[in-house]
Design a protein around this motif. Structure first.
Motif, PDB file in Angstrom:
ATOM      1  N   GLU A   1      21.459  17.899  27.540  1.00 11.81           N
ATOM      2  CA  GLU A   1      20.231  17.716  28.307  1.00 11.81           C
ATOM      3  C   GLU A   1      20.458  16.713  29.430  1.00 11.81           C
ATOM      4  OE1 GLU A   1      17.588  16.303  25.306  1.00 11.81           O
ATOM      5  OE2 GLU A   1      18.820  14.557  24.871  1.00 11.81           O
TER       6      GLU A   1
ATOM      7  N   ARG B   1      13.674  26.502  31.497  1.00  8.46           N
ATOM      8  CA  ARG B   1      14.065  25.456  32.446  1.00  8.46           C
ATOM      9  C   ARG B   1      13.691  25.885  33.864  1.00  8.46           C
ATOM     10  NH1 ARG B   1      19.401  25.644  29.775  1.00  8.46           N
ATOM     11  NH2 ARG B   1      19.327  24.236  27.983  1.00  8.46           N
TER      12      ARG B   1
ATOM     13  N   ALA C   1      24.019  17.197  30.816  1.00  4.33           N
ATOM     14  CA  ALA C   1      24.046  18.543  30.240  1.00  4.33           C
ATOM     15  C   ALA C   1      25.316  19.272  30.661  1.00  4.33           C
ATOM     16  CB  ALA C   1      22.824  19.336  30.695  1.00  4.33           C
TER      17      ALA C   1
ATOM     18  N   SER D   1      21.448  11.201  27.084  1.00  2.82           N
ATOM     19  CA  SER D   1      21.552  12.579  26.633  1.00  2.82           C
ATOM     20  C   SER D   1      21.948  12.597  25.171  1.00  2.82           C
ATOM     21  CB  SER D   1      22.599  13.337  27.457  1.00  2.82           C
ATOM     22  OG  SER D   1      22.732  14.686  27.024  1.00  2.82           O
TER      23      SER D   1
END
Length: 460
Positions: free
Chosen positions: A409, A262, A413, A395
């Protein structure tokens, strides 16, 4: 599962070999090896050499330079997952007395600690590590920081040398030994080593204006080794790509590896083409988001890149200090393979387990205010919230033992999804990180924060 054979089609193989040959010829590099991995399996490898009738095999070692940093980052995350450190810890908590005491471990991993890019002279890549015996020798004492800590991405080789020292401090043994026992051996990477082992390529510099070469020194960089010391092979890098894609039960989980890739520091603008996670580089190539790392040391260049969406990875290795554009070759091989043989979607199948009626009751349309969304049930009791008009937040949510779900996500998240029920047990609304989702636009006034106008929807 895939319907594609393990071997690539002849036209694809020819296109990959041609691209490798162009890179070796136009880049004027003594030799190059490259390969492609698809869905966890090596499917192509190739090599080109300046010697007629000879080309290195995938078992020949090359120095991989800063690809070493991905291995060091994995060791640090193993310590984190064991609870021996927190990424938010300052380095001084575990390794006091360095010029980077105030930097956090996460900042060192992401090159955002503000540290200088290189050691004080002489050039560490071409000199023996004995010239820098202590950690204090890795940075200039007068000005170890060249940027405010945590503010910008500034690549720092000494930062990763400090991370290697951190591994040694917490494990009580040299980082290379830790790497072999905890990572390389479980993955079967027995041809990845700190120093070269036969057969290995020799490193060269090629004159920029004449077709002549100069041997480069093969140095042991000592404390700087975690920044770029490792030697590896095409076959071992293929194994490393598979691991970085899917994880390994004895090394690191897929969830931890996803955390590593990420973005850790924001891009300078919206048109970013490259970035950095926590030990992995990020890049966009022809619209594809990829992660991996480039590497270079005197006499060698290397690259390993992975496209999660395509299920593809590629590596490239050369034994020239510059030329060949190895960093570009690996992404190009991914793009070529994807264009010739695009990934087939998985066939639809019903989930293996019967659906819980209470979960089926939650599926269907929901509204955040007047914004429609759909809630779908996925295998493993996972809930997926998807905006229906292109706007809004979506999500997937994993189930928790207490009957809630946690977002995995995007905007949600880490946020909690709760099902709020009426006193009779029927479903009232969804609470997603304090946002209320109702079965109709601006549903019951007692559920919507601030209430709903009593006159309801009207024409004006």
């Amino acid at each position: 599962m895939t319907d594609l054979p393990n071997e690539l089609l002849p036209a694809t193989r020819r296109a990959l070999l041609h691209r490798l040959a162009v890179a070796q010829s136009e880049g004027r590099t003594p030799s190059m090896v490259a390969g492609v991995v698809r869905d966890g399996q090596p499917v192509w490898s190739g090599a080109r050499s300046m010697v007629d009738g000879h080309a290195p095999t995938p078992d020949v070692q090359y120095r991989i330079g800063s690809l070493t940093k991905t291995f060091v980052a994995v060791l640090v995350f193993r310590l984190r997952d064991e609870g021996l450190l927190d990424l938010a810890d300052p380095l001084s908590r575990h390794l006091p007395g360095t010029p980077a005491d105030g930097a956090t471990i996460a900042q060192l991993l992401s090159h955002s600690a503000g540290l200088a890019a290189e050691t004080p002279g002489p050039w560490w890549e071409r000199t023996e590590g004995s010239l820098r015996p202590g950690l204090g020798d890795l940075l200039t004492a007068e000005r170890p920081l060249v940027h405010p800590t945590g503010r910008v991405h500034h690549y720092s080789n000494p930062g990763y040398a400090l991370l290697g020292a951190l591994v040694e401090q917490l494990r009580g043994e040299p980082w290379g030994e830790v790497l072999h026992r905890e990572v390389l051996a479980p993955l079967g990477m027995d041809r990845t080593t700190l120093l070269p082992e036969h057969p290995h390529a020799g490193g060269f510099a090629v004159h920029p204006w004449a077709d002549v070469m100069l041997p480069e020194p093969l140095t042991d960089t000592g404390r700087m080794a975690p920044a770029g010391q490792l030697w590896s092979t095409g076959a071992d890098l293929a194994r490393w790509a598979v691991f970085l894609s899917a994880g390994h039960a004895k090394v690191l989980s897929a969830d931890t590896l996803a955390e590593m890739r990420r973005p850790a520091v924001g891009p300078d603008n919206g048109e970013w083409t490259g970035g950095y996670g926590l030990g992995l580089q990020l890049r966009r190539h022809e619209g594809r988001l990829m992660y991996g790392h480039n590497g270079s040391m005197p006499g060698f260049t290397a690259a390993l890149w992975i496209s999660e969406a395509d299920g593809l990875a590629a590596y490239a290795l050369s034994n020239a200090t510059s030329g060949g554009n190895t960093a570009a070759l690996a992404p190009q091989l991914i793009a070529l393979t994807a264009e010739h043989e695009p990934r087939l979607p998985e066939p639809w199948r019903p989930q293996a387990e019967s659906a819980d009626p209470e979960l089926l009751e939650l599926t269907g349309p929901w509204y955040w205010g007047a914004t429609p969304a759909a809630l779908r049930l996925r295998p493993g009791r996972v809930l997926e919230l998807t905006p229906l008009n292109g706007a809004g937040r979506g999500s997937r949510f994993r189930p928790e033992p207490d009957g809630t779900w946690t977002g995995v996500e995007n905007y949600y998240a880490g946020e909690t999804l709760r099902v709020v029920r009426h006193s009779d047990g029927t479903v009232g609304h969804l609470d997603v990180g304090s946002f209320v989702y109702t079965r109709e636009p601006y549903g019951p006034a007692d559920a919507v924060p601030g209430g709903v106008a009593p006159e309801g929807w009207q024409a004006f």
